[in-house]
Design a protein around this motif. Structure first.
Motif, PDB file in Angstrom:
ATOM      1  N   ALA A  20       0.826  -1.211   0.000  1.00  0.00           N
ATOM      2  CA  ALA A  20       0.000   0.000   0.000  1.00  0.00           C
ATOM      3  C   ALA A  20       0.859   1.259   0.000  1.00  0.00           C
ATOM      4  O   ALA A  20       0.541   2.256  -0.667  1.00  0.00           O
ATOM      5  CB  ALA A  20      -0.943  -0.014   1.197  1.00  0.00           C
ATOM      6  N   SER A  21       1.968   1.217   0.727  1.00  0.00           N
ATOM      7  CA  SER A  21       2.849   2.374   0.801  1.00  0.00           C
ATOM      8  C   SER A  21       3.563   2.621  -0.522  1.00  0.00           C
ATOM      9  O   SER A  21       3.856   3.772  -0.870  1.00  0.00           O
ATOM     10  CB  SER A  21       3.875   2.180   1.921  1.00  0.00           C
ATOM     11  N   LEU A  22       3.844   1.525  -1.249  1.00  0.00           N
ATOM     12  CA  LEU A  22       4.524   1.656  -2.545  1.00  0.00           C
ATOM     13  C   LEU A  22       3.560   1.971  -3.682  1.00  0.00           C
ATOM     14  O   LEU A  22       3.993   2.261  -4.799  1.00  0.00           O
ATOM     15  CB  LEU A  22       5.269   0.350  -2.866  1.00  0.00           C
ATOM     16  N   ASP A  23       2.254   1.880  -3.395  1.00  0.00           N
ATOM     17  CA  ASP A  23       1.236   2.036  -4.444  1.00  0.00           C
ATOM     18  C   ASP A  23       0.995   3.509  -4.737  1.00  0.00           C
ATOM     19  O   ASP A  23       0.067   4.129  -4.227  1.00  0.00           O
ATOM     20  CB  ASP A  23      -0.059   1.344  -4.000  1.00  0.00           C
ATOM     21  N   LYS A  24       1.838   4.044  -5.618  1.00  0.00           N
ATOM     22  CA  LYS A  24       1.737   5.456  -5.987  1.00  0.00           C
ATOM     23  C   LYS A  24       1.125   5.588  -7.383  1.00  0.00           C
ATOM     24  O   LYS A  24       1.211   4.679  -8.210  1.00  0.00           O
ATOM     25  CB  LYS A  24       3.121   6.102  -5.972  1.00  0.00           C
TER      26      LYS A  24
ATOM     27  N   TYR B  78      -1.014   2.834 -28.220  1.00  0.00           N
ATOM     28  CA  TYR B  78      -0.486   3.071 -26.875  1.00  0.00           C
ATOM     29  C   TYR B  78      -1.181   4.330 -26.334  1.00  0.00           C
ATOM     30  O   TYR B  78      -0.895   5.440 -26.790  1.00  0.00           O
ATOM     31  CB  TYR B  78       1.015   3.277 -26.892  1.00  0.00           C
ATOM     32  N   ILE B  79      -2.090   4.168 -25.383  1.00  0.00           N
ATOM     33  CA  ILE B  79      -2.875   5.291 -24.883  1.00  0.00           C
ATOM     34  C   ILE B  79      -2.303   5.741 -23.536  1.00  0.00           C
ATOM     35  O   ILE B  79      -2.306   4.964 -22.559  1.00  0.00           O
ATOM     36  CB  ILE B  79      -4.354   4.883 -24.723  1.00  0.00           C
ATOM     37  N   PRO B  80      -1.779   6.993 -23.431  1.00  0.00           N
ATOM     38  CA  PRO B  80      -1.233   7.486 -22.156  1.00  0.00           C
ATOM     39  C   PRO B  80      -2.284   7.458 -21.053  1.00  0.00           C
ATOM     40  O   PRO B  80      -3.467   7.743 -21.289  1.00  0.00           O
ATOM     41  CB  PRO B  80      -0.823   8.931 -22.490  1.00  0.00           C
ATOM     42  N   TYR B  81      -1.816   7.118 -19.825  1.00  0.00           N
ATOM     43  CA  TYR B  81      -2.773   6.916 -18.734  1.00  0.00           C
ATOM     44  C   TYR B  81      -2.065   7.170 -17.408  1.00  0.00           C
ATOM     45  O   TYR B  81      -0.839   7.100 -17.321  1.00  0.00           O
ATOM     46  CB  TYR B  81      -3.289   5.473 -18.804  1.00  0.00           C
ATOM     47  N   ARG B  82      -2.853   7.496 -16.375  1.00  0.00           N
ATOM     48  CA  ARG B  82      -2.349   7.595 -14.998  1.00  0.00           C
ATOM     49  C   ARG B  82      -3.040   6.534 -14.174  1.00  0.00           C
ATOM     50  O   ARG B  82      -4.276   6.425 -14.185  1.00  0.00           O
ATOM     51  CB  ARG B  82      -2.638   8.977 -14.405  1.00  0.00           C
ATOM     52  N   ALA B  83      -2.242   5.712 -13.462  1.00  0.00           N
ATOM     53  CA  ALA B  83      -2.837   4.639 -12.661  1.00  0.00           C
ATOM     54  C   ALA B  83      -1.950   4.349 -11.468  1.00  0.00           C
ATOM     55  O   ALA B  83      -0.772   4.712 -11.443  1.00  0.00           O
ATOM     56  CB  ALA B  83      -3.008   3.382 -13.514  1.00  0.00           C
ATOM     57  N   TYR B  84      -2.528   3.699 -10.471  1.00  0.00           N
ATOM     58  CA  TYR B  84      -1.753   3.274  -9.321  1.00  0.00           C
ATOM     59  C   TYR B  84      -0.919   2.052  -9.692  1.00  0.00           C
ATOM     60  O   TYR B  84      -1.278   1.270 -10.579  1.00  0.00           O
ATOM     61  CB  TYR B  84      -2.671   2.958  -8.139  1.00  0.00           C
ATOM     62  N   GLU B  85       0.180   1.887  -8.976  1.00  0.00           N
ATOM     63  CA  GLU B  85       1.080   0.761  -9.238  1.00  0.00           C
ATOM     64  C   GLU B  85       0.330  -0.578  -9.213  1.00  0.00           C
ATOM     65  O   GLU B  85       0.604  -1.472 -10.006  1.00  0.00           O
ATOM     66  CB  GLU B  85       2.201   0.722  -8.196  1.00  0.00           C
ATOM     67  N   SER B  86      -0.632  -0.696  -8.280  1.00  0.00           N
ATOM     68  CA  SER B  86      -1.358  -1.956  -8.139  1.00  0.00           C
ATOM     69  C   SER B  86      -2.235  -2.269  -9.352  1.00  0.00           C
ATOM     70  O   SER B  86      -2.644  -3.416  -9.551  1.00  0.00           O
ATOM     71  CB  SER B  86      -2.223  -1.922  -6.882  1.00  0.00           C
ATOM     72  N   GLN B  87      -2.565  -1.256 -10.149  1.00  0.00           N
ATOM     73  CA  GLN B  87      -3.406  -1.466 -11.332  1.00  0.00           C
ATOM     74  C   GLN B  87      -2.592  -1.886 -12.552  1.00  0.00           C
ATOM     75  O   GLN B  87      -3.152  -2.387 -13.527  1.00  0.00           O
ATOM     76  CB  GLN B  87      -4.170  -0.176 -11.662  1.00  0.00           C
ATOM     77  N   ILE B  88      -1.290  -1.681 -12.483  1.00  0.00           N
ATOM     78  CA  ILE B  88      -0.439  -1.980 -13.646  1.00  0.00           C
ATOM     79  C   ILE B  88      -0.162  -3.480 -13.713  1.00  0.00           C
ATOM     80  O   ILE B  88       0.191  -4.099 -12.715  1.00  0.00           O
ATOM     81  CB  ILE B  88       0.876  -1.179 -13.566  1.00  0.00           C
ATOM     82  N   LYS B  89      -0.344  -4.053 -14.891  1.00  0.00           N
ATOM     83  CA  LYS B  89      -0.137  -5.483 -15.097  1.00  0.00           C
ATOM     84  C   LYS B  89       1.257  -5.743 -15.659  1.00  0.00           C
ATOM     85  O   LYS B  89       1.845  -4.908 -16.339  1.00  0.00           O
ATOM     86  CB  LYS B  89      -1.184  -6.046 -16.073  1.00  0.00           C
TER      87      LYS B  89
ATOM     88  N   ILE C 240      -5.182  -3.396 -28.912  1.00  0.00           N
ATOM     89  CA  ILE C 240      -4.930  -4.139 -30.145  1.00  0.00           C
ATOM     90  C   ILE C 240      -6.217  -4.135 -30.952  1.00  0.00           C
ATOM     91  O   ILE C 240      -7.225  -4.708 -30.524  1.00  0.00           O
ATOM     92  CB  ILE C 240      -4.486  -5.583 -29.852  1.00  0.00           C
ATOM     93  N   ASP C 241      -6.190  -3.481 -32.126  1.00  0.00           N
ATOM     94  CA  ASP C 241      -7.407  -3.290 -32.924  1.00  0.00           C
ATOM     95  C   ASP C 241      -8.465  -2.616 -32.051  1.00  0.00           C
ATOM     96  O   ASP C 241      -8.267  -1.504 -31.642  1.00  0.00           O
ATOM     97  CB  ASP C 241      -7.880  -4.617 -33.528  1.00  0.00           C
ATOM     98  N   GLU C 242      -9.544  -3.319 -31.721  1.00  0.00           N
ATOM     99  CA  GLU C 242     -10.610  -2.710 -30.922  1.00  0.00           C
ATOM    100  C   GLU C 242     -10.631  -3.229 -29.483  1.00  0.00           C
ATOM    101  O   GLU C 242     -11.581  -2.955 -28.743  1.00  0.00           O
ATOM    102  CB  GLU C 242     -11.974  -2.990 -31.580  1.00  0.00           C
ATOM    103  N   ILE C 243      -9.588  -3.963 -29.086  1.00  0.00           N
ATOM    104  CA  ILE C 243      -9.600  -4.590 -27.762  1.00  0.00           C
ATOM    105  C   ILE C 243      -8.571  -3.949 -26.842  1.00  0.00           C
ATOM    106  O   ILE C 243      -7.384  -3.860 -27.183  1.00  0.00           O
ATOM    107  CB  ILE C 243      -9.301  -6.104 -27.890  1.00  0.00           C
ATOM    108  N   ASN C 244      -9.020  -3.473 -25.662  1.00  0.00           N
ATOM    109  CA  ASN C 244      -8.116  -2.990 -24.623  1.00  0.00           C
ATOM    110  C   ASN C 244      -7.573  -4.199 -23.850  1.00  0.00           C
ATOM    111  O   ASN C 244      -8.334  -4.916 -23.202  1.00  0.00           O
ATOM    112  CB  ASN C 244      -8.840  -2.056 -23.659  1.00  0.00           C
ATOM    113  N   LEU C 245      -6.263  -4.407 -23.921  1.00  0.00           N
ATOM    114  CA  LEU C 245      -5.674  -5.573 -23.268  1.00  0.00           C
ATOM    115  C   LEU C 245      -5.327  -5.320 -21.811  1.00  0.00           C
ATOM    116  O   LEU C 245      -5.221  -6.259 -21.029  1.00  0.00           O
ATOM    117  CB  LEU C 245      -4.431  -6.020 -24.032  1.00  0.00           C
ATOM    118  N   GLY C 246      -5.112  -4.056 -21.427  1.00  0.00           N
ATOM    119  CA  GLY C 246      -4.781  -3.780 -20.039  1.00  0.00           C
ATOM    120  C   GLY C 246      -3.779  -2.650 -19.914  1.00  0.00           C
ATOM    121  O   GLY C 246      -3.351  -2.043 -20.897  1.00  0.00           O
ATOM    122  N   ILE C 247      -3.402  -2.374 -18.644  1.00  0.00           N
ATOM    123  CA  ILE C 247      -2.487  -1.276 -18.339  1.00  0.00           C
ATOM    124  C   ILE C 247      -1.082  -1.839 -18.157  1.00  0.00           C
ATOM    125  O   ILE C 247      -0.865  -2.752 -17.360  1.00  0.00           O
ATOM    126  CB  ILE C 247      -2.931  -0.554 -17.053  1.00  0.00           C
ATOM    127  N   LEU C 248      -0.125  -1.279 -18.877  1.00  0.00           N
ATOM    128  CA  LEU C 248       1.272  -1.679 -18.772  1.00  0.00           C
ATOM    129  C   LEU C 248       2.129  -0.467 -18.448  1.00  0.00           C
ATOM    130  O   LEU C 248       1.739   0.679 -18.697  1.00  0.00           O
ATOM    131  CB  LEU C 248       1.736  -2.329 -20.071  1.00  0.00           C
TER     132      LEU C 248
END
Length: 397
Positions: A97-101, A157-168, A110-118
């Motif tokens: 939790a403390s590292l989750d910034k 590649y879509i720019p995004y802001r997310a917490y560390e825990s959301q990144i795959k 990919i085409d029309e499919i969002n594969l996730g946050i990297l």
């Protein structure tokens, strides 16, 4: 000097008389000496063993190498209630939790499919490599033989802001792709592979047929057994996922040459013998025999019952020498078998072979019908030697 020793002795007496008893009282009263652990300025644990907390912290970082650390882990010596000490699971949870910034990252599409946050494009490339390596294995290719690999899809590649825990991680996204692909007809990612493939292939043996008058027509004897050969081939392959699009031969090496099978084909005329050299054109029953009929007419063949459209098979190897129609035979086909021997098949509904076609015994040459002078669907089958009708039943198997 004497005064200094007196001072040390006094301090020792104070510690012995006052501080140590106080510590004993604390411990016996449910209090413990411990460490307060801080990660990124946040208190994450009260624990007796500083090394244990450090080990947990390092293991979490090892699994999340992309996390950027500002302050790291720090410790402070404390006295705390025993009930306030953290267990293993709560320490892990608090450190994470403390590292989750909140950080800059990417949504991979990919085409029309969002594969996730990297994390970034490098992690996306790691994912692509996992998918490519999967198809290299599926196609039984060696990595060193790969010329080029590419992704055929549209990549965003879509720019995004997310917490560390959301990144795959690339491995987590790859697992999702495999699960989705298992339920889809077409894979999510289209991977093109160009590479070199080496194979060992069998070379089929040829068959050589030699004519001989030592055997009757319709008889075949194997003089020599054949044997398959083997060759080593090197080819360039163009593959999309698991489908070969094209192959180009680069090199061929014969490991073992094939050996031809040699068959002796009889040419001796069997007419006048008891040799059954004719294949029955149909499995139907004989409805009219060869020879004289009740109206003093002569039947030059036999009639074999059948249903309209049933296949008619050639009785012997030969060459089609006539296809025609007349009022008696209707649609018919005649085959020359050599040595003056011919067969004729009449009343056909359709003819499949044409004049000049080479025929093998059993080949379908037409269909049963009722054309010409006929009272129902059947085959009129004749055997002739130098134009003279012979009884085909004498020679049919």
């Amino acid at each position: 000097m004497k005064k200094r020793y007196i001072s040390i002795i006094k301090t020792s007496i104070i510690i012995s008389l006052f501080i140590i008893p106080l510590l004993v009282i604390y411990i016996n009263s449910g209090y413990n000496l411990a460490y307060a652990a801080y990660v990124e300025g946040n208190c994450v644990a009260y624990y007796k063993d500083k090394e244990k907390v450090t080990d947990i912290y390092n293991k979490i970082l090892d699994k999340n190498k992309d996390i950027k650390i500002n302050e790291g882990i720090k410790f402070e010596r404390i006295i705390t209630k025993t009930s306030s000490l953290n267990n293993y699971d709560s320490i892990v949870s608090n450190i994470k939790a403390s590292l989750d910034k909140e950080v800059d990252c990417l949504v991979l599409k990919i085409d029309e499919i969002n594969l996730g946050i990297l994390r970034d494009k490098d992690r996306c490339e790691d994912l692509f490599n996992l998918v490519k390596e999967h198809y290299i294995r599926v196609n039984d290719l060696n990595k060193e033989d790969i010329i080029n690999t590419s992704i055929n899809n549209n990549i965003y590649y879509i720019p995004y802001r997310a917490y560390e825990s959301q990144i795959k991680t690339p491995e987590e996204i790859y697992k999702v792709i495999k699960e989705l692909d298992s339920s889809k007809e077409n894979p999510i990612m289209s991977v093109n592979i160009i590479g070199i493939k080496n194979d060992i292939e069998d070379i089929k043996e040829d068959t050589t047929i030699k004519s001989t008058d030592e055997y009757y027509m319709g008889e075949f004897k194997v003089q020599e057994l054949g044997k398959e050969g083997k060759r080593r081939i090197e080819k360039q392959v163009n593959i999309t996922n698991a489908k070969v699009i094209s192959e180009t031969m680069i090199k061929e090496e014969i490991i073992e040459a094939p050996k031809n099978k040699v068959i002796l084909k009889g040419t001796k005329n069997p007419i006048g013998t008891t040799i059954s050299f004719l294949e029955r054109p149909s499995r139907g029953a004989i409805t009219s025999n060869f020879g004289a009929r009740w109206n003093n007419e002569s039947h030059h063949g036999v009639d074999i019952a059948g249903n309209t459209g049933d296949p008619i098979g050639a009785a012997l190897d030969g060459v089609v020498n006539k296809v025609g129609y007349d009022s008696i035979y209707g649609k018919y086909i005649k085959i020359d078998h050599g040595n003056g021997i011919e067969t004729l098949y009449g009343h056909c509904s359709s003819i499949i072979k044409g004049k000049g076609d080479t025929i093998k015994k059993g080949d379908v040459i037409g269909r049963v019908g009722s054309t010409g002078r006929s009272t129902g669907p059947h085959i009129h089958f004749e055997l002739r030697l130098n134009g003279k009708a012979e009884n085909p039943m004498t020679y049919m198997k």
